[in-house]
Design a protein around this motif. Sequence first.
Motif, mmCIF file in Angstrom:
data_model
loop_
_atom_site.group_PDB
_atom_site.id
_atom_site.type_symbol
_atom_site.label_atom_id
_atom_site.label_comp_id
_atom_site.label_asym_id
_atom_site.label_seq_id
_atom_site.Cartn_x
_atom_site.Cartn_y
_atom_site.Cartn_z
ATOM 1 N N TYR A 126 0.829 -1.210 0.000
ATOM 2 C CA TYR A 126 0.000 0.000 0.000
ATOM 3 C C TYR A 126 0.861 1.258 0.000
ATOM 4 N N PHE A 127 1.857 1.310 0.888
ATOM 5 C CA PHE A 127 2.679 2.510 1.003
ATOM 6 C C PHE A 127 3.671 2.670 -0.145
ATOM 7 N N SER A 128 4.142 1.571 -0.715
ATOM 8 C CA SER A 128 5.222 1.683 -1.695
ATOM 9 C C SER A 128 4.781 1.604 -3.140
ATOM 10 N N ALA A 129 3.674 0.910 -3.426
ATOM 11 C CA ALA A 129 3.312 0.642 -4.827
ATOM 12 C C ALA A 129 2.006 1.262 -5.279
ATOM 13 N N SER A 130 1.091 1.570 -4.357
ATOM 14 C CA SER A 130 -0.258 1.939 -4.785
ATOM 15 C C SER A 130 -0.572 3.424 -4.778
ATOM 16 N N HIS A 131 0.205 4.220 -4.009
ATOM 17 C CA HIS A 131 -0.091 5.652 -3.940
ATOM 18 C C HIS A 131 1.048 6.361 -3.224
ATOM 19 N N ASP A 132 0.941 7.691 -3.134
ATOM 20 C CA ASP A 132 1.931 8.506 -2.437
ATOM 21 C C ASP A 132 1.362 8.912 -1.082
ATOM 22 N N PRO A 133 1.857 8.335 0.017
ATOM 23 C CA PRO A 133 1.283 8.624 1.338
ATOM 24 C C PRO A 133 1.687 9.976 1.908
ATOM 25 N N THR A 134 2.404 10.784 1.139
ATOM 26 C CA THR A 134 2.805 12.111 1.620
ATOM 27 C C THR A 134 1.941 13.224 1.036
ATOM 28 N N GLN A 135 0.973 12.875 0.205
ATOM 29 C CA GLN A 135 0.091 13.885 -0.389
ATOM 30 C C GLN A 135 -1.152 14.045 0.473
ATOM 31 N N LEU A 136 -1.411 15.262 0.931
ATOM 32 C CA LEU A 136 -2.535 15.530 1.814
ATOM 33 C C LEU A 136 -3.808 15.827 1.027
ATOM 34 N N ASN A 137 -4.825 15.007 1.261
ATOM 35 C CA ASN A 137 -6.140 15.204 0.644
ATOM 36 C C ASN A 137 -6.082 15.313 -0.870
ATOM 37 N N ARG A 138 -5.219 14.491 -1.467
ATOM 38 C CA ARG A 138 -5.165 14.419 -2.919
ATOM 39 C C ARG A 138 -4.307 13.225 -3.313
ATOM 40 N N GLN A 139 -4.452 12.800 -4.560
ATOM 41 C CA GLN A 139 -3.557 11.832 -5.186
ATOM 42 C C GLN A 139 -3.505 12.180 -6.659
ATOM 43 N N GLY A 140 -2.316 12.547 -7.134
ATOM 44 C CA GLY A 140 -2.194 12.887 -8.543
ATOM 45 C C GLY A 140 -3.169 13.973 -8.924
ATOM 46 N N PRO A 141 -4.059 13.713 -9.901
ATOM 47 C CA PRO A 141 -4.987 14.742 -10.359
ATOM 48 C C PRO A 141 -6.222 14.883 -9.479
ATOM 49 N N ASP A 142 -6.374 13.999 -8.491
ATOM 50 C CA ASP A 142 -7.595 13.958 -7.685
ATOM 51 C C ASP A 142 -7.417 14.756 -6.392
ATOM 52 N N LYS A 143 -8.306 15.724 -6.161
ATOM 53 C CA LYS A 143 -8.188 16.588 -4.987
ATOM 54 C C LYS A 143 -9.452 16.523 -4.149
ATOM 55 N N GLY A 144 -9.272 16.544 -2.836
ATOM 56 C CA GLY A 144 -10.400 16.518 -1.919
ATOM 57 C C GLY A 144 -10.205 15.477 -0.835
ATOM 58 N N THR A 145 -10.902 15.642 0.280
ATOM 59 C CA THR A 145 -10.752 14.714 1.397
ATOM 60 C C THR A 145 -11.210 13.303 1.045
ATOM 61 N N GLN A 146 -12.057 13.189 0.033
ATOM 62 C CA GLN A 146 -12.501 11.853 -0.380
ATOM 63 C C GLN A 146 -11.382 11.061 -1.035
#
Length: 244
Positions: free
Chosen positions: A129-149
């Motif tokens: 989860y931490f290494s391959a699926s996403h960036d755990p240092t991005q607050l309330n966003r991932q890549g192009p997706d923004k928001g607490t969801q």
Amino acid sequence: MNKASIAKLFFVRWMTRGALVASSLAVALALAHRPAIAEEGIVIPAPKLDMQRSAKLETAVLAGGCFWGIQGVFQHVTGVVDATSGYAGGSKADAVYDIVGTGTTGHAEAVKITFDPSKISYGRLLQIYFSASHDPTQLNRQGPDKGTQYRTAIFPTNDEQASVAKAYIAQLDSAKVFERPIVTKVEPGKAFFVAEDYHQNFLELNPTYPYIAYVDMPKIENLKRLFPGEYRQKPVLVKISTAN
């Protein structure tokens, strides 16, 4: 889903992210001429604290951006017997995609992972989860997706999972594995609600879909590269008839 429904879903997902898409050509050009938006997986140490292995199936609930990609990654992990997209962190009454997309319900797009602890541990799932699926240092966003969801969050299903997750976050931060602090929150006691049928198996059913191709398929490559022993080519898919 038919082609019209797929096209509508793509438009709605981009609209909820604040990107106005004038045409499919504009989408293709925009994707082709911008930097890669998928996070590149990195090598991180295994957790020092993990749960006891057993023969009883267990569940883990993880959130890290759009659930299409998180579900797709864990459907390819050996030892996982089911990975279902849904919502965690809010109430059942508003666990509906269009409402969750407003970012006002407290939900995160999440995935419930049923796994066999005799084949893969909870700690190993967190390592993926931490290494391959996403960036755990991005607050309330991932890549192009923004928001607490789209926040990075772990929803432990018992006290032992909560302890392992908190200890692992502290371990990784202490080792300065990432350039920035981990912002993943451990949120116990939150119910999981299954998402609509059209969100299930989305990555596997639509591998060439623009969003999937540019944002999520690289995550599958991260899994293959970083965890070759856990990667399985044939994914375990949600049975849509029993999803809701």
